[in-house]
Design a protein around this motif. Structure first.
Motif, PDB file in Angstrom:
ATOM      1  N   CYS A   1       0.875  -1.170   0.000  1.00 16.78           N
ATOM      2  CA  CYS A   1       0.000   0.000   0.000  1.00 16.78           C
ATOM      3  C   CYS A   1       0.913   1.221   0.000  1.00 16.78           C
ATOM      4  CB  CYS A   1      -0.940  -0.029   1.204  1.00 16.78           C
ATOM      5  SG  CYS A   1      -0.096  -0.020   2.804  1.00 16.78           S
ATOM      6  N   TYR A   2       0.497   2.296   0.647  1.00 17.75           N
ATOM      7  CA  TYR A   2       1.305   3.513   0.668  1.00 17.75           C
ATOM      8  C   TYR A   2       2.388   3.480   1.744  1.00 17.75           C
ATOM      9  CZ  TYR A   2      -2.436   5.433  -2.251  1.00 17.75           C
ATOM     10  OH  TYR A   2      -3.342   5.652  -3.261  1.00 17.75           O
ATOM     11  N   THR A   3       2.067   2.927   2.911  1.00 12.93           N
ATOM     12  CA  THR A   3       2.996   2.982   4.042  1.00 12.93           C
ATOM     13  C   THR A   3       3.243   1.628   4.702  1.00 12.93           C
ATOM     14  OG1 THR A   3       1.242   3.386   5.666  1.00 12.93           O
ATOM     15  CG2 THR A   3       2.198   5.326   4.569  1.00 12.93           C
ATOM     16  N   GLY A   4       2.516   0.609   4.297  1.00  9.16           N
ATOM     17  CA  GLY A   4       2.634  -0.702   4.923  1.00  9.16           C
ATOM     18  C   GLY A   4       1.606  -0.954   6.005  1.00  9.16           C
ATOM     19  N   GLN A   5       0.835   0.068   6.399  1.00  6.49           N
ATOM     20  CA  GLN A   5      -0.140  -0.112   7.471  1.00  6.49           C
ATOM     21  C   GLN A   5      -1.342  -0.937   6.984  1.00  6.49           C
ATOM     22  OE1 GLN A   5       0.852   2.207  10.468  1.00  6.49           O
ATOM     23  NE2 GLN A   5       2.610   2.148   9.107  1.00  6.49           N
ATOM     24  N   THR A   6      -1.925  -0.550   5.856  1.00  9.08           N
ATOM     25  CA  THR A   6      -3.095  -1.266   5.346  1.00  9.08           C
ATOM     26  C   THR A   6      -2.725  -2.643   4.817  1.00  9.08           C
ATOM     27  OG1 THR A   6      -4.262   0.784   4.792  1.00  9.08           O
ATOM     28  CG2 THR A   6      -4.962  -1.212   3.650  1.00  9.08           C
ATOM     29  N   SER A   7      -1.625  -2.737   4.072  1.00 11.76           N
ATOM     30  CA  SER A   7      -1.234  -4.036   3.519  1.00 11.76           C
ATOM     31  C   SER A   7      -0.921  -5.032   4.627  1.00 11.76           C
ATOM     32  CB  SER A   7      -0.035  -3.886   2.579  1.00 11.76           C
ATOM     33  OG  SER A   7       1.084  -3.333   3.241  1.00 11.76           O
ATOM     34  N   SER A   8      -0.403  -4.563   5.759  1.00  7.44           N
ATOM     35  CA  SER A   8      -0.144  -5.468   6.884  1.00  7.44           C
ATOM     36  C   SER A   8      -1.447  -6.033   7.433  1.00  7.44           C
ATOM     37  CB  SER A   8       0.619  -4.731   7.989  1.00  7.44           C
ATOM     38  OG  SER A   8       1.938  -4.438   7.587  1.00  7.44           O
ATOM     39  N   GLN A   9      -2.492  -5.206   7.486  1.00  4.90           N
ATOM     40  CA  GLN A   9      -3.783  -5.705   7.948  1.00  4.90           C
ATOM     41  C   GLN A   9      -4.325  -6.756   6.983  1.00  4.90           C
ATOM     42  OE1 GLN A   9      -6.664  -3.203   9.764  1.00  4.90           O
ATOM     43  NE2 GLN A   9      -5.253  -1.520  10.170  1.00  4.90           N
ATOM     44  N   VAL A  10      -4.157  -6.513   5.690  1.00  3.83           N
ATOM     45  CA  VAL A  10      -4.622  -7.459   4.678  1.00  3.83           C
ATOM     46  C   VAL A  10      -3.861  -8.782   4.772  1.00  3.83           C
ATOM     47  CG1 VAL A  10      -4.607  -7.912   2.186  1.00  3.83           C
ATOM     48  CG2 VAL A  10      -5.468  -5.722   3.054  1.00  3.83           C
ATOM     49  N   VAL A  11      -2.544  -8.694   4.904  1.00  9.67           N
ATOM     50  CA  VAL A  11      -1.693  -9.883   4.859  1.00  9.67           C
ATOM     51  C   VAL A  11      -1.978 -10.842   6.010  1.00  9.67           C
ATOM     52  CG1 VAL A  11       0.708 -10.554   5.324  1.00  9.67           C
ATOM     53  CG2 VAL A  11       0.182  -9.030   3.429  1.00  9.67           C
ATOM     54  N   SER A  12      -2.247 -10.303   7.193  1.00 10.52           N
ATOM     55  CA  SER A  12      -2.514 -11.195   8.319  1.00 10.52           C
ATOM     56  C   SER A  12      -3.705 -12.094   8.029  1.00 10.52           C
ATOM     57  CB  SER A  12      -2.754 -10.388   9.603  1.00 10.52           C
ATOM     58  OG  SER A  12      -3.951  -9.643   9.524  1.00 10.52           O
ATOM     59  N   VAL A  13      -4.720 -11.545   7.367  1.00  9.93           N
ATOM     60  CA  VAL A  13      -5.925 -12.322   7.088  1.00  9.93           C
ATOM     61  C   VAL A  13      -5.701 -13.280   5.919  1.00  9.93           C
ATOM     62  CG1 VAL A  13      -8.379 -12.196   6.593  1.00  9.93           C
ATOM     63  CG2 VAL A  13      -7.304 -10.419   7.977  1.00  9.93           C
ATOM     64  N   LEU A  14      -4.961 -12.853   4.906  1.00 19.35           N
ATOM     65  CA  LEU A  14      -4.644 -13.767   3.808  1.00 19.35           C
ATOM     66  C   LEU A  14      -3.913 -15.002   4.332  1.00 19.35           C
ATOM     67  CD1 LEU A  14      -3.510 -11.388   0.911  1.00 19.35           C
ATOM     68  CD2 LEU A  14      -5.602 -12.762   1.020  1.00 19.35           C
TER      69      LEU A  14
END
Length: 293
Positions: free
Chosen positions: A36-49
């Motif tokens: 994502c832009y800063t890693g905050q949102t993508s980290s939330q996504v990755v935990s669930v994936l």
């Protein structure tokens, strides 16, 4: 994404990613990198994936760690002059003393709970907003603060009132029982990457949880944010206004869904009634309330 993206990357918004048609675009037999832009949102996504059985990782610090491009409309990278503060820290350890019932999860499966949470947008909170809340003279609305950094870093200085829990053991029944379900929860790590992974799962379990944006680095100058846009490697990217060497890949119409089982020690597949949470390469218990299928 149109302005600049990693060559070959497909664009799927976090709000819609956990719908059945979007999950069908993600191959289950390949590593998946989300940014994502800063890693905050993508980290939330990755935990669930990872909970769904994918081999997913977040690009640390987001797209700027690949290339820094002026003009991006989304959240900006961490800037200590803008995002950093010098708020009071404490060295007094705080023990979580309560014993609380857990709230009802958003749904009874991981995919359904993820869709319910992400469809409304991820939860992040600025350090300045937490500080104002803690100092508004009304203790009844204070958030429950959780610091998931290493014990020695917590001991050296933490947000006053924060309890220390390891992300690796966060979702044991014993630790979840220490978290009140009727208060806002704010989780901090070093830079917001690990706390984001914790926060998405907490919300799916029914808590009102927020990631402290940019982590402890945004609260105190003693916090270290190990990335500066000046150090961006400026790898090749594609987008408008840039001569692309190859067209961006399109998401496949269909792909094999994530496996119905997760490997355990020794590689033996087994069905789980538990939710598992991946942090630092390890599978960790996340409670018994969400089923994978």
């Amino acid at each position: 994404y149109e302005l600049a993206h990693i060559p070959g990357a497909v664009n799927i918004g976090a709000k819609a990613l956990f719908t059945a048609d979007k999950l069908a675009m993600i191959p289950a037999d390949k590593p998946v990198v989300v940014y994502c832009y800063t890693g905050q949102t993508s980290s939330q996504v990755v935990s669930v994936l990872n909970m769904l059985g994918y081999d997913a990782k977040s690009l640390l610090f987001g797209f700027p760690s690949w290339a820094y491009v002026e003009g991006l409309k989304g959240p900006k990278p961490f800037d200590r002059a803008v995002d950093g503060h010098d708020y009071m820290v404490s060295t007094e350890a705080v023990e979580a003393s309560g014993s609380f019932d857990q709230p009802a999860p958003l749904a009874d499966t991981v995919a359904a709970a993820a869709e319910a949470y992400f469809s409304k947008g991820t939860k992040n909170i600025k350090a300045s907003d937490v500080f104002e809340n803690l100092n508004d003279g009304d203790a009844s609305n204070d958030p429950f603060l959780i610091d998931v950094r290493k014990p020695e870093d917590y001991a050296a200085g933490h947000i006053p009132g924060a309890v220390n829990m390891s992300a690796k053991t966060f979702f044991t029944p014993e630790n979840l029982a220490k978290i009140p379900a009727d208060k806002q929860i704010v989780v901090n790590c070093y830079t917001g990457q690990t706390a984001s992974q914790v926060v998405s799962v907490l919300n799916m379990l029914g808590y009102d949880a927020y990631n402290l944006k940019f982590g402890f680095a945004a609260w105190s100058p003693s916090g270290v944010y190990k990335f500066n846009v000046a150090d961006s490697p400026m790898y090749r990217f594609e987008g408008t206004g840039v001569a692309a060497e190859a067209p961006a890949a399109e998401a496949p119409a269909t792909a094999e869904q994530a496996p119905a089982t997760l490997p355990v020690s020794g590689g033996v597949p087994v069905d789980f009634n538990w939710v598992y949470f991946l942090v630092g390469g390890g599978l960790l218990g996340a409670g018994v309330y969400l089923r994978r299928k």
